[in-house]
Enzyme design. Sequence first.
Site, PDB file in Angstrom:
ATOM      1  N   LYS A 143       0.846  -1.201   0.000  1.00  0.00           N
ATOM      2  CA  LYS A 143       0.000   0.000   0.000  1.00  0.00           C
ATOM      3  C   LYS A 143       0.882   1.251   0.000  1.00  0.00           C
ATOM      4  O   LYS A 143       0.663   2.174  -0.764  1.00  0.00           O
ATOM      5  CB  LYS A 143      -0.911  -0.036   1.231  1.00  0.00           C
ATOM      6  N   GLU A 184      10.463  -4.839   4.334  1.00  0.00           N
ATOM      7  CA  GLU A 184      10.466  -6.244   3.930  1.00  0.00           C
ATOM      8  C   GLU A 184      10.163  -6.382   2.437  1.00  0.00           C
ATOM      9  O   GLU A 184      10.878  -7.064   1.693  1.00  0.00           O
ATOM     10  CB  GLU A 184       9.395  -7.030   4.709  1.00  0.00           C
ATOM     11  N   GLY A 207      -4.781  -1.904   5.049  1.00  0.00           N
ATOM     12  CA  GLY A 207      -4.018  -3.051   4.550  1.00  0.00           C
ATOM     13  C   GLY A 207      -4.669  -4.381   4.892  1.00  0.00           C
ATOM     14  O   GLY A 207      -4.803  -5.270   4.046  1.00  0.00           O
ATOM     15  N   ARG A 208      -5.111  -4.530   6.132  1.00  0.00           N
ATOM     16  CA  ARG A 208      -5.649  -5.827   6.561  1.00  0.00           C
ATOM     17  C   ARG A 208      -7.061  -6.092   6.059  1.00  0.00           C
ATOM     18  O   ARG A 208      -7.630  -7.140   6.342  1.00  0.00           O
ATOM     19  CB  ARG A 208      -5.573  -5.952   8.093  1.00  0.00           C
ATOM     20  N   GLU A 212      -4.476  -6.502  15.046  1.00  0.00           N
ATOM     21  CA  GLU A 212      -3.950  -5.193  14.641  1.00  0.00           C
ATOM     22  C   GLU A 212      -5.054  -4.138  14.771  1.00  0.00           C
ATOM     23  O   GLU A 212      -4.783  -2.973  15.026  1.00  0.00           O
ATOM     24  CB  GLU A 212      -3.406  -5.255  13.202  1.00  0.00           C
ATOM     25  N   HIS A 272      -5.428 -33.005  18.178  1.00  0.00           N
ATOM     26  CA  HIS A 272      -4.295 -33.814  18.628  1.00  0.00           C
ATOM     27  C   HIS A 272      -3.129 -32.946  19.074  1.00  0.00           C
ATOM     28  O   HIS A 272      -2.015 -33.440  19.241  1.00  0.00           O
ATOM     29  CB  HIS A 272      -3.854 -34.749  17.501  1.00  0.00           C
ATOM     30  N   LYS A 323       9.584  -0.777  13.999  1.00  0.00           N
ATOM     31  CA  LYS A 323      10.143  -0.466  12.677  1.00  0.00           C
ATOM     32  C   LYS A 323      11.211   0.622  12.798  1.00  0.00           C
ATOM     33  O   LYS A 323      12.286   0.521  12.216  1.00  0.00           O
ATOM     34  CB  LYS A 323       9.037   0.044  11.739  1.00  0.00           C
TER      35      LYS A 323
HETATM   36  O1  F6P Z   1       2.446  -4.112   9.934  1.00  0.00           O
HETATM   37  C1  F6P Z   1       1.950  -2.847   9.656  1.00  0.00           C
HETATM   38  C2  F6P Z   1       1.421  -2.701   8.277  1.00  0.00           C
HETATM   39  O2  F6P Z   1       1.246  -1.346   8.048  1.00  0.00           O
HETATM   40  C3  F6P Z   1       0.122  -3.453   8.049  1.00  0.00           C
HETATM   41  O3  F6P Z   1      -0.984  -2.806   8.526  1.00  0.00           O
HETATM   42  C4  F6P Z   1       0.145  -3.617   6.580  1.00  0.00           C
HETATM   43  O4  F6P Z   1      -0.777  -4.573   6.167  1.00  0.00           O
HETATM   44  C5  F6P Z   1       1.575  -4.017   6.367  1.00  0.00           C
HETATM   45  O5  F6P Z   1       2.285  -3.223   7.302  1.00  0.00           O
HETATM   46  C6  F6P Z   1       2.122  -3.840   4.981  1.00  0.00           C
HETATM   47  O6  F6P Z   1       2.116  -2.512   4.551  1.00  0.00           O
HETATM   48  P1  F6P Z   1       2.262  -2.134   3.030  1.00  0.00           P
HETATM   49  O7  F6P Z   1       1.142  -2.741   2.281  1.00  0.00           O
HETATM   50  O8  F6P Z   1       2.228  -0.637   3.003  1.00  0.00           O
HETATM   51  O9  F6P Z   1       3.586  -2.666   2.546  1.00  0.00           O
END
Ligand code: F6P
Length: 545
Positions: free
Chosen positions: A209, A215, A269-270, A355, A386, A514
Amino acid sequence: MALPTINPTTSEAWKKLQAHYEETKSTHLRELFSKDEERGKKFSLLWNDFYVDYSKNRITDTTLDLLLQLAQEVGLPKAIEGYFGGDLINQTEGRAVLHTALRAEKGDQIFVDGVNIVDEVFDVKAKIKSFTEAVISGEKKGYTGKAFTDVVNIGIGGSDLGPVMVAEALKFYKNHLKMHFVSNVDGDHVHEIIKDLNPETTLFVIVSKTFTTQETLSNAMTIKKWFLESASEKYIAHHFAAVSTNLEKIDEFGIASENVFPMWDWVGGRFSLWSAVGLSIAISIGYENFDALLAGAHEMDVHFKETAFEENIPVILALISVWYNNFYGAETEAIIPYTQYLSRFSAYLQQGIMESNGKSVDRAGNRVGHETGTIIWGEPGTNSQHAFFQLIHQGTKLIPTDFIGYKKSLHGDVDHHNKLMANFFAQTEALMNGKTADEVKQELESQGMSGAELEKLLPFKVFEGNKPTNTLLIDKLTPKSLGALIALYEHKIFVQGVVWNIFSFDQWGVELGKQLAKNILGDIENSEIGKHDSSTMQLLHFFKG
Ligand code: F6P
């Protein structure tokens, strides 16, 4: 309009619920069932192909009445209007919360800043459709003229969990394309995936987003470098696609505009798998199925928006969960799907729920004086039986559990499905009834045991029971029913956030880690280590060897 800032604990309903809890807390579910033959029928809802039985909960008519009164007192009806109407209910970020608009129907009108966003949503859906169809049919090809065989989704959090969960859940409906998901900044994750891939026939979908997430950008850069070992720079444009609100950054990466999919800041995002974030889903199962997923979610939206609270599935499940969280002190909830296809479902819901509602400051900016978000966990049944069911049955903690099962299996193996579902029903019955000392005694006697030997073993074999469960029995796992199921939990999150008087749609809590990681990366890469506490300092020295 903003959400009201009503402290739920000051409501009349809350006070009555507290007193009601004191009166009823030791009532056993067995007793409630024996008193009312109709309980199973009374406390269940039938909606489309969903049968939701919430009768195995420690509730009475009074409990439900009070919980419904609580929903009124905290202003839930108006809050729902604001949620669907595009009010800026994500106040700390000044945004609307409109994932529901992503599954609206053509012709609907939802305005953000004077623009009907449903039209924009349908433009992007059309682009997803044509892109997806071109990839699946092989019309869109890799740089040596071969059709794509593999697709890698690069994203994390909401840009990964939704796509990977749904792609796994709807594997039965998938086509020939092999899907891969890279999320962790752990290089071993990305290298493990690319080691078997052929760059000529692999399409990469970068989903972020913000397009600033460490990452995702690290993984995208590593993959780009690996790709450029075989192909020239000009092919980046067509071997990569991107989904983001940050179109400038995508441009810098070198992706062709026909492979770029916008998203909007009114989608969290979620809650974003319904947008172009779900591109990998659409590629994996085809656009028609993706659209059916959206249609199922839309049906649940309509149900949630228009149904009286006493028959409203997300409202009822949310309120029952509040009952355990805030009055019984239950800290966790388990979600157990009886289908291997939903193996990623609770991981997905962990982000959605934790979250969103993992907050301790209320909407007026004060520390809350009541419990908020529950801890979510789970694994598919019967595997979970189990593994950790022992603790749910006989441990000291109260763990309300959702059981999700299907009337039909997808491969149609009746023998397996009957066994699976026998376990499904048996567990909720066992959790509810337990096994009394008398029953254990009879059982041991029938096995020939008696006297001191029997008395010694007896306490270990007693099951207290009275463990609450909800049973969601759905006709079949289809794109449509999955869409409705996910939307159900999304709305449950919303209802609970409203009741708890918190902001469910920001996530400031993930920022601190972060920021610190950025500083520590400097400490690792440079010769000098900056100032830290003695523990972190020692650990960094040890790591650097
Ligand atoms: O972990 C925090 C967060 O902002 C989430 O809410 C989001 O889904 C994720 O990082 C990834 O963010 P982006 O889509 O901006 O890479």
